[in-house]
Motif scaffolding. Structure first.
Motif, PDB file in Angstrom:
ATOM      1  N   ASP A 133       0.863  -1.177   0.000  1.00 16.61           N
ATOM      2  CA  ASP A 133       0.000   0.000   0.000  1.00 16.61           C
ATOM      3  C   ASP A 133       0.903   1.232   0.000  1.00 16.61           C
ATOM      4  N   CYS A 134       0.336   2.393  -0.360  1.00 17.06           N
ATOM      5  CA  CYS A 134       1.152   3.605  -0.451  1.00 17.06           C
ATOM      6  C   CYS A 134       0.982   4.532   0.749  1.00 17.06           C
ATOM      7  N   ASP A 135      -0.211   5.083   0.940  1.00 23.19           N
ATOM      8  CA  ASP A 135      -0.441   6.124   1.937  1.00 23.19           C
ATOM      9  C   ASP A 135      -0.233   5.615   3.359  1.00 23.19           C
ATOM     10  N   ASN A 136       0.709   6.231   4.051  1.00 19.33           N
ATOM     11  CA  ASN A 136       1.064   5.930   5.431  1.00 19.33           C
ATOM     12  C   ASN A 136       1.722   4.558   5.601  1.00 19.33           C
ATOM     13  N   LEU A 168       3.413  -1.702  -6.121  1.00 14.59           N
ATOM     14  CA  LEU A 168       2.700  -0.705  -5.337  1.00 14.59           C
ATOM     15  C   LEU A 168       1.209  -0.854  -5.649  1.00 14.59           C
ATOM     16  N   VAL A 169       0.368  -0.799  -4.615  1.00 18.50           N
ATOM     17  CA  VAL A 169      -1.085  -0.909  -4.799  1.00 18.50           C
ATOM     18  C   VAL A 169      -1.727   0.265  -4.076  1.00 18.50           C
ATOM     19  N   THR A 170      -2.364   1.169  -4.822  1.00 15.05           N
ATOM     20  CA  THR A 170      -2.818   2.415  -4.220  1.00 15.05           C
ATOM     21  C   THR A 170      -4.063   2.954  -4.896  1.00 15.05           C
ATOM     22  N   GLY A 207       6.403  -2.462 -10.608  1.00 16.71           N
ATOM     23  CA  GLY A 207       5.331  -1.697 -11.229  1.00 16.71           C
ATOM     24  C   GLY A 207       4.316  -1.269 -10.199  1.00 16.71           C
ATOM     25  N   ALA A 208       3.156  -0.794 -10.685  1.00 19.10           N
ATOM     26  CA  ALA A 208       2.165  -0.241  -9.772  1.00 19.10           C
ATOM     27  C   ALA A 208       0.751  -0.528 -10.252  1.00 19.10           C
ATOM     28  N   LEU A 209      -0.122  -0.740  -9.277  1.00 19.10           N
ATOM     29  CA  LEU A 209      -1.555  -0.846  -9.506  1.00 19.10           C
ATOM     30  C   LEU A 209      -2.194   0.399  -8.917  1.00 19.10           C
ATOM     31  N   GLY A 210      -2.846   1.201  -9.753  1.00 20.69           N
ATOM     32  CA  GLY A 210      -3.462   2.433  -9.280  1.00 20.69           C
ATOM     33  C   GLY A 210      -4.813   2.643  -9.925  1.00 20.69           C
TER      34      GLY A 210
END
Length: 323
Positions: A76-79, A181-183, A201-204
Protein backbone atom coordinates in the motif's frame (compact mmCIF):
# COMPACT_ATOMS: atom_id res chain seq x y z
CA UNK A 1 -9.48 -0.91 -22.84
CA UNK A 2 -12.40 -0.15 -25.20
CA UNK A 3 -14.37 -3.04 -23.71
CA UNK A 4 -13.66 -1.73 -20.22
CA UNK A 5 -14.92 1.70 -21.26
CA UNK A 6 -18.20 0.23 -22.52
CA UNK A 7 -18.68 -1.68 -19.28
CA UNK A 8 -18.02 1.49 -17.30
CA UNK A 9 -20.97 3.22 -18.93
CA UNK A 10 -23.45 0.61 -17.64
CA UNK A 11 -24.98 0.50 -14.19
CA UNK A 12 -22.90 -1.76 -11.99
CA UNK A 13 -23.09 -3.04 -8.44
CA UNK A 14 -20.36 -2.12 -5.95
CA UNK A 15 -18.69 -5.53 -6.31
CA UNK A 16 -18.83 -5.32 -10.12
CA UNK A 17 -17.27 -1.85 -10.08
CA UNK A 18 -14.52 -3.09 -7.75
CA UNK A 19 -13.82 -6.05 -10.05
CA UNK A 20 -13.76 -3.76 -13.09
CA UNK A 21 -11.39 -1.32 -11.36
CA UNK A 22 -9.12 -4.23 -10.40
CA UNK A 23 -9.01 -5.63 -13.92
CA UNK A 24 -8.33 -2.18 -15.36
CA UNK A 25 -5.47 -1.58 -12.90
CA UNK A 26 -3.91 -4.99 -13.62
CA UNK A 27 -4.25 -4.48 -17.37
CA UNK A 28 -2.65 -1.04 -17.19
CA UNK A 29 0.17 -2.33 -14.96
CA UNK A 30 0.92 -5.23 -17.27
CA UNK A 31 0.87 -2.95 -20.32
CA UNK A 32 3.32 -0.55 -18.64
CA UNK A 33 5.56 -3.51 -17.82
CA UNK A 34 5.55 -4.69 -21.45
CA UNK A 35 6.38 -1.19 -22.69
CA UNK A 36 9.42 -1.05 -20.38
CA UNK A 37 10.73 -4.54 -21.12
CA UNK A 38 12.62 -5.48 -24.32
CA UNK A 39 10.72 -7.79 -26.65
CA UNK A 40 11.65 -11.48 -26.12
CA UNK A 41 13.74 -12.94 -28.96
CA UNK A 42 11.96 -16.29 -29.09
CA UNK A 43 8.40 -15.17 -28.42
CA UNK A 44 5.98 -17.61 -30.00
CA UNK A 45 2.64 -16.77 -31.52
CA UNK A 46 0.66 -19.47 -29.74
CA UNK A 47 -1.53 -18.17 -26.91
CA UNK A 48 -0.51 -19.24 -23.43
CA UNK A 49 -2.90 -21.07 -21.16
CA UNK A 50 -4.55 -18.85 -18.55
CA UNK A 51 -3.64 -19.90 -14.98
CA UNK A 52 -6.41 -20.70 -12.55
CA UNK A 53 -8.02 -17.92 -10.54
CA UNK A 54 -5.91 -17.45 -7.37
CA UNK A 55 -7.75 -18.09 -4.11
CA UNK A 56 -7.29 -16.51 -0.65
CA UNK A 57 -4.92 -18.48 1.54
CA UNK A 58 -4.14 -18.91 5.21
CA UNK A 59 -1.07 -17.04 6.56
CA UNK A 60 1.99 -19.32 6.58
CA UNK A 61 4.55 -17.60 8.78
CA UNK A 62 5.67 -14.30 10.29
CA UNK A 63 8.67 -14.07 7.96
CA UNK A 64 8.23 -12.51 4.50
CA UNK A 65 8.83 -15.03 1.70
CA UNK A 66 11.76 -13.86 -0.41
CA UNK A 67 12.92 -17.00 -2.15
CA UNK A 68 9.94 -18.39 -4.07
CA UNK A 69 9.88 -17.84 -7.87
CA UNK A 70 6.11 -17.31 -7.89
CA UNK A 71 6.16 -15.03 -4.87
CA UNK A 72 5.82 -11.25 -4.91
CA UNK A 73 5.22 -8.37 -2.51
CA UNK A 74 2.38 -5.85 -2.60
CA UNK A 75 2.72 -2.52 -0.79
CA UNK A 76 0.00 0.00 0.00
CA UNK A 77 1.15 3.60 -0.45
CA UNK A 78 -0.44 6.12 1.94
CA UNK A 79 1.06 5.93 5.43
CA UNK A 80 2.65 2.58 4.53
CA UNK A 81 5.32 3.87 2.15
CA UNK A 82 4.59 7.60 2.11
CA UNK A 83 4.10 9.76 5.19
CA UNK A 84 0.66 11.11 4.38
CA UNK A 85 -1.54 10.62 1.33
CA UNK A 86 -0.29 10.80 -2.25
CA UNK A 87 -3.54 12.29 -3.55
CA UNK A 88 -3.22 15.30 -1.24
CA UNK A 89 0.39 15.93 -2.28
CA UNK A 90 -0.89 15.76 -5.85
CA UNK A 91 -3.63 18.26 -5.02
CA UNK A 92 -1.21 20.81 -3.59
CA UNK A 93 1.15 20.33 -6.54
CA UNK A 94 -1.69 20.90 -9.01
CA UNK A 95 -2.74 24.02 -7.10
CA UNK A 96 0.72 25.48 -7.58
CA UNK A 97 0.18 24.93 -11.30
CA UNK A 98 -3.19 26.70 -11.21
CA UNK A 99 -5.35 23.57 -11.39
CA UNK A 100 -7.07 24.25 -8.05
CA UNK A 101 -8.48 27.24 -6.17
CA UNK A 102 -7.28 28.49 -2.77
CA UNK A 103 -10.42 26.99 -1.23
CA UNK A 104 -9.64 23.57 -2.70
CA UNK A 105 -6.08 23.51 -1.41
CA UNK A 106 -7.12 24.74 2.07
CA UNK A 107 -9.50 21.77 2.17
CA UNK A 108 -6.66 19.48 1.03
CA UNK A 109 -4.47 20.84 3.85
CA UNK A 110 -7.13 20.10 6.48
CA UNK A 111 -7.75 16.60 5.09
CA UNK A 112 -4.03 15.86 5.07
CA UNK A 113 -3.76 17.08 8.69
CA UNK A 114 -6.65 14.74 9.60
CA UNK A 115 -4.93 11.79 7.92
CA UNK A 116 -1.55 12.45 9.52
CA UNK A 117 -3.12 13.00 12.95
CA UNK A 118 -5.56 10.09 13.16
CA UNK A 119 -3.76 7.66 10.82
CA UNK A 120 -7.02 6.62 9.18
CA UNK A 121 -8.74 7.42 5.90
CA UNK A 122 -11.99 9.35 5.91
CA UNK A 123 -14.20 8.07 3.04
CA UNK A 124 -15.77 11.51 2.65
CA UNK A 125 -12.37 13.15 2.22
CA UNK A 126 -11.33 10.58 -0.36
CA UNK A 127 -14.54 10.96 -2.36
CA UNK A 128 -14.15 14.76 -2.17
CA UNK A 129 -10.61 14.65 -3.54
CA UNK A 130 -11.62 12.20 -6.26
CA UNK A 131 -14.56 14.34 -7.44
CA UNK A 132 -12.48 17.53 -7.51
CA UNK A 133 -9.58 15.92 -9.36
CA UNK A 134 -11.75 14.23 -11.99
CA UNK A 135 -13.72 17.39 -12.75
CA UNK A 136 -10.55 19.41 -13.22
CA UNK A 137 -8.61 16.97 -15.41
CA UNK A 138 -11.55 16.28 -17.75
CA UNK A 139 -10.50 17.20 -21.28
CA UNK A 140 -6.81 17.51 -20.35
CA UNK A 141 -4.16 15.52 -22.21
CA UNK A 142 -2.90 12.44 -20.36
CA UNK A 143 0.68 13.15 -21.45
CA UNK A 144 0.53 16.62 -19.87
CA UNK A 145 -0.68 15.32 -16.52
CA UNK A 146 1.96 12.58 -16.49
CA UNK A 147 4.67 15.22 -16.98
CA UNK A 148 3.24 17.35 -14.16
CA UNK A 149 3.09 14.33 -11.84
CA UNK A 150 6.77 13.69 -12.51
CA UNK A 151 7.60 17.22 -11.36
CA UNK A 152 5.38 17.05 -8.27
CA UNK A 153 6.70 13.75 -6.97
CA UNK A 154 10.37 14.31 -7.81
CA UNK A 155 11.10 15.58 -4.31
CA UNK A 156 8.13 14.14 -2.41
CA UNK A 157 9.23 10.53 -2.80
CA UNK A 158 12.69 11.30 -1.48
CA UNK A 159 11.42 13.33 1.49
CA UNK A 160 8.27 11.50 2.55
CA UNK A 161 9.11 7.78 2.31
CA UNK A 162 9.26 5.83 5.59
CA UNK A 163 12.85 4.48 5.74
CA UNK A 164 11.69 1.29 7.44
CA UNK A 165 9.19 0.46 4.70
CA UNK A 166 11.72 1.34 2.04
CA UNK A 167 14.06 -1.24 3.61
CA UNK A 168 11.31 -3.85 3.34
CA UNK A 169 10.81 -3.01 -0.33
CA UNK A 170 14.53 -3.35 -0.92
CA UNK A 171 14.65 -6.69 0.89
CA UNK A 172 12.19 -8.18 -1.60
CA UNK A 173 13.96 -6.57 -4.55
CA UNK A 174 17.37 -7.84 -3.43
CA UNK A 175 15.91 -11.34 -3.30
CA UNK A 176 14.88 -11.00 -6.94
CA UNK A 177 11.16 -10.81 -6.24
CA UNK A 178 8.59 -8.73 -8.05
CA UNK A 179 7.37 -5.83 -5.92
CA UNK A 180 4.17 -3.92 -6.68
CA UNK A 181 2.70 -0.71 -5.34
CA UNK A 182 -1.08 -0.91 -4.80
CA UNK A 183 -2.82 2.41 -4.22
CA UNK A 184 -6.01 4.40 -4.70
CA UNK A 185 -3.87 7.20 -6.16
CA UNK A 186 -4.05 7.66 -9.95
CA UNK A 187 -1.98 5.15 -11.90
CA UNK A 188 0.12 8.02 -13.27
CA UNK A 189 1.21 8.91 -9.73
CA UNK A 190 1.54 5.26 -8.67
CA UNK A 191 3.94 4.48 -11.51
CA UNK A 192 6.20 7.39 -10.64
CA UNK A 193 6.44 6.41 -6.96
CA UNK A 194 7.04 2.77 -7.87
CA UNK A 195 9.74 3.69 -10.38
CA UNK A 196 11.50 5.98 -7.90
CA UNK A 197 11.66 3.08 -5.43
CA UNK A 198 12.85 0.59 -8.04
CA UNK A 199 9.65 -1.45 -7.83
CA UNK A 200 8.44 -3.75 -10.58
CA UNK A 201 5.33 -1.70 -11.23
CA UNK A 202 2.16 -0.24 -9.77
CA UNK A 203 -1.56 -0.85 -9.51
CA UNK A 204 -3.46 2.43 -9.28
CA UNK A 205 -6.81 4.01 -10.04
CA UNK A 206 -7.44 4.12 -13.80
CA UNK A 207 -9.09 7.26 -15.17
CA UNK A 208 -10.96 6.78 -18.42
CA UNK A 209 -9.34 8.39 -21.44
CA UNK A 210 -10.34 8.68 -25.07
CA UNK A 211 -7.96 9.87 -27.77
CA UNK A 212 -5.28 10.79 -25.25
CA UNK A 213 -7.61 12.96 -23.14
CA UNK A 214 -9.30 12.32 -19.81
CA UNK A 215 -13.10 12.06 -19.88
CA UNK A 216 -13.59 12.89 -16.19
CA UNK A 217 -14.76 9.37 -15.34
CA UNK A 218 -13.08 6.37 -13.72
CA UNK A 219 -12.88 2.84 -15.10
CA UNK A 220 -14.97 1.00 -12.54
CA UNK A 221 -14.19 2.96 -9.37
CA UNK A 222 -11.31 4.15 -7.24
CA UNK A 223 -8.81 1.39 -6.37
CA UNK A 224 -9.77 1.23 -2.71
CA UNK A 225 -10.75 -1.56 -0.31
CA UNK A 226 -12.17 -4.55 -2.23
CA UNK A 227 -10.99 -3.05 -5.54
CA UNK A 228 -7.37 -3.37 -4.36
CA UNK A 229 -7.93 -7.06 -3.63
CA UNK A 230 -9.50 -7.47 -7.08
CA UNK A 231 -6.45 -5.82 -8.67
CA UNK A 232 -4.00 -8.07 -6.81
CA UNK A 233 -6.05 -11.13 -7.76
CA UNK A 234 -6.17 -10.06 -11.41
CA UNK A 235 -2.43 -9.33 -11.54
CA UNK A 236 -1.61 -12.65 -9.85
CA UNK A 237 -3.61 -14.43 -12.53
CA UNK A 238 -1.86 -12.54 -15.33
CA UNK A 239 1.65 -12.89 -13.85
CA UNK A 240 1.10 -16.49 -12.63
CA UNK A 241 1.89 -15.61 -9.03
CA UNK A 242 1.20 -17.96 -6.13
CA UNK A 243 -0.59 -15.81 -3.56
CA UNK A 244 0.30 -18.30 -0.85
CA UNK A 245 3.95 -17.28 -1.30
CA UNK A 246 3.22 -13.55 -1.61
CA UNK A 247 3.43 -10.81 1.02
CA UNK A 248 1.30 -7.70 1.41
CA UNK A 249 1.85 -4.60 3.55
CA UNK A 250 -0.68 -1.95 4.61
CA UNK A 251 -1.60 0.48 7.39
CA UNK A 252 -5.37 0.55 6.92
CA UNK A 253 -8.28 -1.69 7.88
CA UNK A 254 -9.67 -0.84 4.45
CA UNK A 255 -6.99 -3.14 3.03
CA UNK A 256 -7.98 -6.23 5.01
CA UNK A 257 -9.39 -7.77 1.79
CA UNK A 258 -5.97 -7.41 0.11
CA UNK A 259 -4.02 -8.57 3.15
CA UNK A 260 -6.28 -11.62 3.51
CA UNK A 261 -5.45 -12.75 -0.03
CA UNK A 262 -1.79 -13.51 0.63
CA UNK A 263 0.05 -16.05 2.72
CA UNK A 264 2.16 -13.39 4.44
CA UNK A 265 0.15 -10.31 5.50
CA UNK A 266 2.08 -7.57 7.28
CA UNK A 267 0.71 -4.52 9.06
CA UNK A 268 2.73 -1.28 8.89
CA UNK A 269 1.94 1.88 10.90
CA UNK A 270 -1.59 0.54 11.50
CA UNK A 271 -4.77 2.38 12.32
CA UNK A 272 -6.62 1.19 15.44
CA UNK A 273 -9.01 -1.14 13.60
CA UNK A 274 -6.27 -2.88 11.67
CA UNK A 275 -4.07 -3.22 14.76
CA UNK A 276 -6.91 -4.97 16.58
CA UNK A 277 -7.65 -7.21 13.59
CA UNK A 278 -3.96 -8.08 13.17
CA UNK A 279 -3.62 -9.11 16.80
CA UNK A 280 -6.72 -11.30 16.55
CA UNK A 281 -5.38 -13.05 13.44
CA UNK A 282 -1.72 -13.30 14.38
CA UNK A 283 -0.48 -10.90 11.73
CA UNK A 284 2.94 -9.28 12.19
CA UNK A 285 2.86 -5.56 13.07
CA UNK A 286 5.66 -3.11 12.26
CA UNK A 287 5.44 0.52 13.33
CA UNK A 288 7.97 2.99 11.95
CA UNK A 289 6.32 6.08 13.43
CA UNK A 290 7.70 7.99 16.41
CA UNK A 291 5.55 10.90 17.58
CA UNK A 292 2.28 9.38 16.45
CA UNK A 293 2.48 6.15 18.46
CA UNK A 294 0.36 7.80 21.18
CA UNK A 295 -2.56 7.71 18.72
CA UNK A 296 -2.98 4.00 19.51
CA UNK A 297 -4.65 4.82 22.83
CA UNK A 298 -5.88 8.35 22.19
CA UNK A 299 -4.72 11.71 20.89
CA UNK A 300 -3.32 14.09 23.50
CA UNK A 301 -4.63 17.63 23.44
CA UNK A 302 -1.21 18.99 22.55
CA UNK A 303 -1.06 16.85 19.41
CA UNK A 304 -4.58 17.88 18.41
CA UNK A 305 -3.64 21.54 18.83
CA UNK A 306 -0.59 20.93 16.66
CA UNK A 307 -2.77 19.63 13.85
CA UNK A 308 -5.05 22.66 14.06
CA UNK A 309 -2.01 24.93 14.07
CA UNK A 310 -0.69 23.18 10.98
CA UNK A 311 -3.95 23.73 9.12
CA UNK A 312 -3.92 27.40 10.21
CA UNK A 313 -0.37 27.88 8.95
CA UNK A 314 -1.39 26.42 5.60
CA UNK A 315 -4.31 28.87 5.35
CA UNK A 316 -2.10 31.85 6.25
CA UNK A 317 0.43 30.80 3.63
CA UNK A 318 -2.28 30.73 1.00
CA UNK A 319 -3.48 34.22 1.93
CA UNK A 320 0.06 35.58 1.66
CA UNK A 321 0.41 34.03 -1.78
CA UNK A 322 -2.78 35.82 -2.88
CA UNK A 323 -1.33 39.24 -2.04
Amino acid sequence: MAALRRLTQARRSSSERAALAGEAAAQAAEQALRERAPAPVDAGSAPTEQPAEPQPVEPQSATPPVDHPQGAAFFDCDNTILQGAAVFYLGVGLYRRNFFSRRDVAKFAWQQAWFRLFGTEDPGHIADAQHTALSLVAGKRTADLEEICEEIFEDIVAAKVWPGTRALVQMHLDAGQRVWLVTAAPQEVARIIARRLGMTGALGTVAEEVGGQYTGRLVGEMLHGPAKAAAVRALARREQLDLGHCAAYSDSANDIPMLSLVGHPFVVNPDARLRKYARAHGWRVRDFRTGRKAARIGVPAAVALGAVAGATVATVALRRKRR
